[in-house]
Structure formats: C-alpha cells, structure tokens
Scaffold this motif. Sequence first.
Motif, mmCIF file in Angstrom:
data_model
loop_
_atom_site.group_PDB
_atom_site.id
_atom_site.type_symbol
_atom_site.label_atom_id
_atom_site.label_comp_id
_atom_site.label_asym_id
_atom_site.label_seq_id
_atom_site.Cartn_x
_atom_site.Cartn_y
_atom_site.Cartn_z
ATOM 1 N N ASP A 7 0.828 -1.206 0.000
ATOM 2 C CA ASP A 7 0.000 0.000 0.000
ATOM 3 C C ASP A 7 0.863 1.257 0.000
ATOM 4 O O ASP A 7 0.566 2.236 -0.692
ATOM 5 C CB ASP A 7 -0.937 0.007 1.212
ATOM 6 N N ILE A 8 1.921 1.248 0.798
ATOM 7 C CA ILE A 8 2.827 2.401 0.825
ATOM 8 C C ILE A 8 3.507 2.567 -0.527
ATOM 9 O O ILE A 8 3.578 3.675 -1.073
ATOM 10 C CB ILE A 8 3.874 2.244 1.947
ATOM 11 N N ALA A 9 3.984 1.464 -1.093
ATOM 12 C CA ALA A 9 4.646 1.523 -2.402
ATOM 13 C C ALA A 9 3.695 2.046 -3.475
ATOM 14 O O ALA A 9 4.101 2.803 -4.371
ATOM 15 C CB ALA A 9 5.176 0.145 -2.784
ATOM 16 N N ASP A 10 2.419 1.669 -3.393
ATOM 17 C CA ASP A 10 1.429 2.153 -4.353
ATOM 18 C C ASP A 10 1.294 3.672 -4.293
ATOM 19 O O ASP A 10 1.198 4.345 -5.327
ATOM 20 C CB ASP A 10 0.065 1.511 -4.084
ATOM 21 N N GLY A 23 6.270 3.705 8.795
ATOM 22 C CA GLY A 23 6.454 3.595 7.350
ATOM 23 C C GLY A 23 7.787 2.983 6.965
ATOM 24 O O GLY A 23 7.858 2.114 6.084
ATOM 25 N N LEU A 24 8.843 3.414 7.628
ATOM 26 C CA LEU A 24 10.181 2.910 7.302
ATOM 27 C C LEU A 24 10.326 1.432 7.630
ATOM 28 O O LEU A 24 10.899 0.667 6.847
ATOM 29 C CB LEU A 24 11.244 3.725 8.043
ATOM 30 N N THR A 25 9.829 1.016 8.774
ATOM 31 C CA THR A 25 9.958 -0.399 9.140
ATOM 32 C C THR A 25 9.120 -1.269 8.207
ATOM 33 O O THR A 25 9.538 -2.375 7.835
ATOM 34 C CB THR A 25 9.567 -0.641 10.606
ATOM 35 N N ALA A 26 7.952 -0.780 7.794
ATOM 36 C CA ALA A 26 7.141 -1.534 6.834
ATOM 37 C C ALA A 26 7.873 -1.715 5.513
ATOM 38 O O ALA A 26 7.732 -2.751 4.846
ATOM 39 C CB ALA A 26 5.808 -0.822 6.595
ATOM 40 N N MET A 27 8.682 -0.733 5.141
ATOM 41 C CA MET A 27 9.417 -0.782 3.871
ATOM 42 C C MET A 27 10.772 -1.467 3.999
ATOM 43 O O MET A 27 11.528 -1.543 3.021
ATOM 44 C CB MET A 27 9.602 0.634 3.321
ATOM 45 N N GLY A 28 11.114 -1.952 5.196
ATOM 46 C CA GLY A 28 12.348 -2.721 5.358
ATOM 47 C C GLY A 28 13.576 -1.934 5.741
ATOM 48 O O GLY A 28 14.699 -2.446 5.655
ATOM 49 N N ALA A 29 13.401 -0.693 6.196
ATOM 50 C CA ALA A 29 14.537 0.106 6.664
ATOM 51 C C ALA A 29 14.794 -0.168 8.142
ATOM 52 O O ALA A 29 13.943 -0.701 8.854
ATOM 53 C CB ALA A 29 14.275 1.591 6.441
ATOM 54 N N ASN A 30 15.963 0.218 8.605
ATOM 55 C CA ASN A 30 16.339 0.094 10.012
ATOM 56 C C ASN A 30 16.341 1.487 10.639
ATOM 57 O O ASN A 30 17.024 2.387 10.146
ATOM 58 C CB ASN A 30 17.725 -0.537 10.142
#
Length: 301
Positions: A21-24, A176-183
Amino acid sequence: MGAISVKSKHLLGLKGMDRQDIADILDRAAYWERQPKVSDALRGKFVANTFFENSTRTRFSFEMAEKRLGAEVLNFSAAESSVQKGESIYDTMRTLESIGIDAAVIRLKPTGVLEELAGKLNVALVNAGDGNNEHPTQALLDLYTMRKHFGEIKGLTVSIIGDIKHSRVARSNLWGLTAMGANVAFCAPDTMQAPELEHYAPFVTMDEALQADIVMMLRVQLERHDKGLIRSAEDYREQYGLTAERAARMKPHAIIMHPAPVNRGVEIDDELVECGRSKIFTQMEHGVPIRMAVIERVLTS
C-alpha cells in the motif's frame, strides 16, 4: 493509469499499513510528479481543509495538491470558526459533511479524536497531523525522497534525532520505514525519549546516529525550554544539533533531512540547511505529489 488500489477510504496513519500500500502511494506520487500542473481527475469533488491547529505550510501543500487534481477546495480555520464559541470538532465536521463535502483533511491537537471521527462520519478523512500520534503524509513524502535518492528503501539505516516523545513525524516515519524494510534508530535527550517506542527502534548516542544513511533532524519546540525539557537552545545545539563538525563525520553518501520549518542554528547549523547533501527543500517539493496521490486514493476508494 488507473487510481491506486485502496483498502480504506481514510488515511489516518501509517501504523499497520503494509509495504505494498505504501509503495502504491509512492508510485502514484511519481506519476503525478511527471504530469502537467492541472488535472481534472477529481473534477466535481469537494475537499475541506479543516485545520483546528495552525500549519500554513502543510495546508498550502494540501491545497495545491487538491487544486492540481481539479477538486473544489474549502479552507477552514478554527480561529475563525464556531469552535472558538464552544462548538465541538465533531459538530463542525458533521456540519461540513451535511453541506456536501466528499473528503476532509484534518489537523488537530487532541490524540484519538480523528479515529473517533472516522467511525462516525461518511466522508473520507486524511490525517494532516493529530496530537503526538501521526503525520502520515509527512512520512510518505520523506519515504518518497529517500526512495528517489537511493533507489529503494529496504536496507537503509535512518537515524531520527530530536524530540521523539512529542513527535508525530517520528512515529509515522517509524511505522512507514519499518514496513518498507529500513532500520530505524532514535536519538534524543532523556527528557524527550519515548520508552514505548524502544521495542521498535533503539535509542542510540549522537555519535552512533551520525553513521546512518539518512540523518533526520526534528524541529525543536523552543517553548519546551519553559517546561524544563531543554536547558537552552544553545545547550540543545551543543548536545544534539547537527553542527558542521558533526556533519563532517557522517558517511560520504549520507543525506540530511528535516520535516521543516527549521530552527537554523539550533537543531541544524544554517550552512547545512541548503548544502549539497541536504534534502530539506527537496522534501517540500515532494509534498504536493504525495498529497495528490493520497487525496486521489481516499476519493476513489
């Protein structure tokens, strides 16, 4: 290209939103960034910008996004409204719903009220900042800026430095960042830490925070000095400000971010605000396409 897929008619926050959803939203913002200034995508739709807390910059960004989509825009300021005479936020929103708006962008101080409104109103709601809870469109434009610069977000390390305790920007960026795989790591004075967030991101020292791919500084509310949370603006800069000396210790490829407005010479030295590695004004540029994507999302669900 069709409207982005949606699971909800509201955007209340990024907590619990999945990666796709965020990527969209980011993808759709990239589409709108490439388009001419004015579209008729939302012709005939009425959007009310309802700001029970002042934020000229955020309101203008939303208004520009709405007008570029062809929507009709109503601007509401609590300072000029019946709220000052005792009318409740709910009654104000029900009034706007009754006169025919399709969506409302809301900014307000109390935490929890927005979610309550979403359960009672039929119009689409977009959170433009609520209390110490979330500011999802700010985080989305931050994510967009990071992805545009680095190519992808997954695997990036992001340090968020400042008043974490009171920051809705920090919270939305965390989710948002953790959902996208950031640390994510936080750095803050003891009086500005948020123990409830330690499970999701560690609190690190300033030296450790400087070793991230993205160093994000938060605006310091200087009035908190009166409440004893900071001793002085000068002391805050010395302990937690991004000075030119500290910036020189960042990784060569690292970038500087800040949600703005900036207290120059407090959380960040004046010479760094528009330096080569700063993305502060780039973030502002990305606010309009991100908000176009969000407004379109809630009005096409």
